[in-house]
Scaffold this motif. Structure first.
Motif, PDB file in Angstrom:
ATOM      1  N   UNK A 191       0.837  -1.544  -0.211  1.00 34.54           N
ATOM      2  CA  UNK A 191      -0.115  -0.058   0.128  1.00 34.54           C
ATOM      3  C   UNK A 191       1.116   1.001  -0.234  1.00 34.54           C
ATOM      4  N   UNK A 192       0.389   2.630  -0.759  1.00 34.49           N
ATOM      5  CA  UNK A 192       1.608   3.523  -0.541  1.00 34.49           C
ATOM      6  C   UNK A 192       0.545   4.672  -0.301  1.00 34.49           C
ATOM      7  N   UNK A 193       0.869   5.355   0.374  1.00 27.57           N
ATOM      8  CA  UNK A 193       0.198   6.620   1.288  1.00 27.57           C
ATOM      9  C   UNK A 193       1.273   8.151   1.125  1.00 27.57           C
ATOM     10  N   UNK A 194       0.214   8.953   1.182  1.00 31.36           N
ATOM     11  CA  UNK A 194       0.791  10.747   1.698  1.00 31.36           C
ATOM     12  C   UNK A 194       1.449  10.782  -0.602  1.00 31.36           C
ATOM     13  N   UNK A 197       3.601  -2.955   3.577  1.00 30.49           N
ATOM     14  CA  UNK A 197       3.094  -4.464   3.119  1.00 30.49           C
ATOM     15  C   UNK A 197       3.469  -4.902   4.003  1.00 30.49           C
ATOM     16  N   UNK A 198       1.922  -6.024   4.625  1.00 34.86           N
ATOM     17  CA  UNK A 198       2.152  -6.856   6.275  1.00 34.86           C
ATOM     18  C   UNK A 198       1.625  -7.802   5.840  1.00 34.86           C
ATOM     19  N   UNK A 199       2.912  -8.781   7.014  1.00 33.88           N
ATOM     20  CA  UNK A 199       3.137 -10.052   6.719  1.00 33.88           C
ATOM     21  C   UNK A 199       2.506 -10.281   8.260  1.00 33.88           C
ATOM     22  N   UNK A 200       1.830 -11.876   8.086  1.00 30.70           N
ATOM     23  CA  UNK A 200       1.474 -12.250   9.625  1.00 30.70           C
ATOM     24  C   UNK A 200       2.338 -13.129   9.749  1.00 30.70           C
ATOM     25  N   UNK A 231       5.808  -5.335   9.685  1.00 36.40           N
ATOM     26  CA  UNK A 231       5.535  -3.811   8.898  1.00 36.40           C
ATOM     27  C   UNK A 231       6.560  -4.295   8.096  1.00 36.40           C
ATOM     28  N   UNK A 232       6.200  -4.227   6.841  1.00 38.96           N
ATOM     29  CA  UNK A 232       7.926  -4.150   5.933  1.00 38.96           C
ATOM     30  C   UNK A 232       7.541  -2.482   5.225  1.00 38.96           C
ATOM     31  N   UNK A 233       8.411  -1.856   5.374  1.00 37.79           N
ATOM     32  CA  UNK A 233       8.200  -0.968   4.938  1.00 37.79           C
ATOM     33  C   UNK A 233       9.280  -0.127   3.644  1.00 37.79           C
ATOM     34  N   UNK A 234       8.629   0.665   2.950  1.00 38.45           N
ATOM     35  CA  UNK A 234       9.891   1.155   1.837  1.00 38.45           C
ATOM     36  C   UNK A 234      10.310   0.226   0.649  1.00 38.45           C
ATOM     37  N   UNK A 235      11.730  -0.033   0.482  1.00 39.24           N
ATOM     38  CA  UNK A 235      12.002  -1.150  -0.231  1.00 39.24           C
ATOM     39  C   UNK A 235      11.933  -1.879   0.409  1.00 39.24           C
ATOM     40  N   UNK A 236      11.665  -2.171   1.838  1.00 43.09           N
ATOM     41  CA  UNK A 236      11.687  -4.154   2.026  1.00 43.09           C
ATOM     42  C   UNK A 236      10.671  -4.483   2.123  1.00 43.09           C
ATOM     43  N   UNK A 237       9.181  -3.299   1.543  1.00 40.01           N
ATOM     44  CA  UNK A 237       8.250  -4.749   0.948  1.00 40.01           C
ATOM     45  C   UNK A 237       9.029  -5.622  -0.143  1.00 40.01           C
ATOM     46  N   UNK A 238       9.574  -5.442  -1.068  1.00 35.58           N
ATOM     47  CA  UNK A 238      10.229  -6.506  -2.228  1.00 35.58           C
ATOM     48  C   UNK A 238      10.552  -7.510  -2.064  1.00 35.58           C
TER      49      UNK A 238
END
Length: 124
Positions: free
Chosen positions: A14-17, A24-27, A41-48
């Motif tokens: 998901x992209x915000x702002x 991106x969320x991982x459970x 939560x994985x954010x920015x470049x870590x979502x990949x």
């Protein structure tokens, strides 16, 4: 810190702002007496990092605990915690064409070049 478990859910990125902040969320579900469902939560470049993983895979995730303070317009202070992932590792052995598992110990040949004086070769 690290946490291990099986992937229960991988969310969409998901992209915000206006700056394009990505999340991106991982459970994962831990494998212990009382399993826990942890949202990481994985954010920015870590979502990949999550692109090559699937639900059901056993993984080890490198995490950081994050906390922040928020003051409401009424002056009430609240605290929030999150778990942020920065690394993920597959714990399932790969099996391309064959098993990637070492043979049982009884299938190894015994050492023939062992000398009696080598039994205690530690320097201390």
């Amino acid at each position: 810190m690290e946490v291990q478990g099986k992937i229960k859910l991988i969310g969409d990125t998901k992209t915000f702002g206006n700056n394009g902040f990505r999340k991106r969320e991982l459970v994962i579900t831990t494998e212990e007496q009382y399993p826990q469902h942890l949202m990481i939560e994985f954010v920015q470049d870590k979502t990949d990092l999550l692109n090559s993983y699937q639900v059901g895979q056993p993984v080890k995730v490198g995490i950081n605990l994050r906390g922040r303070e928020w003051v409401s317009p009424q002056g009430e202070t609240k605290y929030f915690n999150s778990i942020q992932g920065w690394r993920i590792e597959n714990l399932q052995p790969s099996q391309p064409g064959g098993q990637n598992v070492p043979p049982p110990a009884d299938q190894f040949e015994p050492a023939q070049d062992f000398k009696d004086e080598d039994y205690d070769d530690l320097p201390f």
